[in-house]
Motif scaffolding. Structure first.
Motif, PDB file in Angstrom:
ATOM      1  N   THR A  52       0.823  -1.245  -0.007  1.00 19.25           N
ATOM      2  CA  THR A  52      -0.246  -0.063   0.007  1.00 19.25           C
ATOM      3  C   THR A  52       0.884   1.152   0.001  1.00 19.25           C
ATOM      4  O   THR A  52       2.023   1.171   0.393  1.00 19.25           O
ATOM      5  CB  THR A  52      -1.076   0.063   1.137  1.00 19.25           C
ATOM      6  N   GLN A  53       0.174   2.262  -0.457  1.00 17.18           N
ATOM      7  CA  GLN A  53       0.985   3.530  -0.304  1.00 17.18           C
ATOM      8  C   GLN A  53       0.043   4.653   0.029  1.00 17.18           C
ATOM      9  O   GLN A  53      -1.192   4.614  -0.233  1.00 17.18           O
ATOM     10  CB  GLN A  53       1.538   4.088  -1.983  1.00 17.18           C
ATOM     11  N   ALA A  54       0.718   5.669   0.566  1.00 16.00           N
ATOM     12  CA  ALA A  54      -0.295   6.967   1.016  1.00 16.00           C
ATOM     13  C   ALA A  54       0.837   8.181   0.923  1.00 16.00           C
ATOM     14  O   ALA A  54       1.994   8.154   1.051  1.00 16.00           O
ATOM     15  CB  ALA A  54      -0.877   6.767   2.401  1.00 16.00           C
ATOM     16  N   VAL A  62       5.251   3.967   2.239  1.00 15.77           N
ATOM     17  CA  VAL A  62       4.841   3.001   1.412  1.00 15.77           C
ATOM     18  C   VAL A  62       5.136   1.530   2.230  1.00 15.77           C
ATOM     19  O   VAL A  62       6.124   1.582   3.071  1.00 15.77           O
ATOM     20  CB  VAL A  62       6.205   2.814   0.309  1.00 15.77           C
ATOM     21  N   THR A  63       4.197   0.772   2.217  1.00 18.09           N
ATOM     22  CA  THR A  63       4.429  -0.406   3.028  1.00 18.09           C
ATOM     23  C   THR A  63       4.499  -1.750   2.206  1.00 18.09           C
ATOM     24  O   THR A  63       3.743  -1.635   0.947  1.00 18.09           O
ATOM     25  CB  THR A  63       3.092  -0.818   3.799  1.00 18.09           C
ATOM     26  N   GLY A  64       5.464  -2.420   2.351  1.00 17.23           N
ATOM     27  CA  GLY A  64       5.765  -3.680   1.602  1.00 17.23           C
ATOM     28  C   GLY A  64       6.275  -4.756   2.180  1.00 17.23           C
ATOM     29  O   GLY A  64       6.428  -4.858   3.394  1.00 17.23           O
ATOM     30  N   VAL A  65       6.740  -5.631   1.553  1.00 19.37           N
ATOM     31  CA  VAL A  65       7.426  -6.910   1.817  1.00 19.37           C
ATOM     32  C   VAL A  65       8.826  -7.095   1.295  1.00 19.37           C
ATOM     33  O   VAL A  65       8.970  -7.159   0.227  1.00 19.37           O
ATOM     34  CB  VAL A  65       6.727  -8.284   1.449  1.00 19.37           C
ATOM     35  N   TYR A  66       9.827  -7.423   2.400  1.00 23.73           N
ATOM     36  CA  TYR A  66      11.121  -7.355   2.004  1.00 23.73           C
ATOM     37  C   TYR A  66      11.596  -8.872   3.062  1.00 23.73           C
ATOM     38  O   TYR A  66      11.379  -9.054   4.084  1.00 23.73           O
ATOM     39  CB  TYR A  66      11.913  -6.341   2.637  1.00 23.73           C
ATOM     40  N   LYS A  67      11.930  -9.913   2.053  1.00 24.72           N
ATOM     41  CA  LYS A  67      12.334 -11.129   2.668  1.00 24.72           C
ATOM     42  C   LYS A  67      11.390 -11.630   3.464  1.00 24.72           C
ATOM     43  O   LYS A  67      11.685 -11.965   4.759  1.00 24.72           O
ATOM     44  CB  LYS A  67      13.766 -10.810   3.140  1.00 24.72           C
TER      45      LYS A  67
END
Length: 291
Positions: A52-54, A62-67
């Motif tokens: 998601t982004q805002a 920015v929210t995301g996934v890393y490893k």
């Protein structure tokens, strides 16, 4: 149970908090904080997936996934006043029921890591070094507005510093606050341990002299020579004290790592510092993904 008034916790029509424009489900429990909104995208480029982004004003998320680790990256803009906004709204997202405006019966602990740039105050620190603010020194005065300030600060170190520098009574009273010990241990093998000053400005508050002279032209010399139990002040930046202090009061764990881009003792600076920052970013993502 206290219901928080709408003028104290402002919620947008879409259910997001006022400044960050984030809703609770958009925030990860692990958060990287940066000053520059452009650095949010630079970090997010390493994510395996964007969730998601805002964005609103200087606050970009920015929210995301890393490893396999869910991480949010949030830009704060410059200064402890902005940290006050960001920390209170992140805590509200985690620990306040926005529908009822009441604190949740069980609170959540966030992991907060600030990645920034900094100027060195010791000759043995070189441009490109990464310094973890084991202790932050707040010249900003922000924490003095909050109840419980004395209970979390190192008052002995504070008093020794005020005496040594003959601290100007017109300035905000400085405070000394430690970062989270677990995060300090996590990054101990890839950073230099530091005592980091958060200044309320970039120019005179950090001893810079353009056309208007600093009130105390010898302050930086006092900072460089100050010692407390063999510890010395290492660097200047503008946010770590508020992050460490507010996080401690709220029950979150937080730390700041800064890349040295200016050597204040040698009078040197490097504007081509991005490779050093990129190294700090990858190192930090890998460490956070491991916990």
């Amino acid at each position: 149970m206290r219901i928080i008034p709408s003028d104290e916790l402002i919620i947008n029509q879409d259910g997001s908090v006022f400044h960050l424009h984030l809703r609770p489900e958009q925030l990860a429990d692990t958060v990287i904080l940066v000053g520059d909104p452009g650095r949010v995208d630079r970090i997010a480029a390493y994510f395996d997936k964007i969730v998601t982004q805002a964005a609103n004003r200087e606050f970009k998320t920015v929210t995301g996934v890393y490893k396999n680790k869910k991480i949010s990256v949030v830009s704060t803009g410059i200064g402890t006043d902005n940290i006050d906004i960001v920390l209170n709204e992140l805590d509200a997202l985690a620990n306040i029921d926005l529908a009822t405006r009441t604190v949740k019966p069980e609170t959540k602990q966030l992991t907060l890591l600030r990645l920034g740039t900094s100027g060195a105050l010791q000759p043995d620190l070189k441009i490109g070094d990464h310094v973890l603010a084991r202790t932050s020194i707040g010249f900003d005065g922000l924490l003095n507005f909050y109840a419980g300030r004395n209970e979390i600060c190192n008052l002995d170190m504070e008093q020794a510093f005020v005496r040594y520098t003959n601290w100007n009574s017109l300035l905000a009273h400085p405070y000394f606050i430690d970062c989270d010990s677990a995060l300090a241990s996590l990054f101990s093998d890839v950073t230099r341990e530091g005592m980091t000053i958060s200044a309320p400005g970039f120019y005179a508050p950090q001893g810079r002299f353009l056309r208007i002279a600093p009130a105390d032209p010898s302050l930086n010399e006092k900072l460089e020579s100050f010692r407390y139990n063999d510890r010395k002040i290492t660097n200047f930046e503008m946010e770590s004290s508020a992050l460490a202090g507010l996080s401690r009061l709220m029950g979150h764990r937080a730390a700041t790592i800064c890349t040295i881009i200016a050597q204040r003792v040698a009078g040197d600076a490097d504007t081509d510092y991005q490779p050093f920052v990129d190294k700090m970013i990858v190192m930090s993502l890998d460490k956070l993904a491991s916990i």
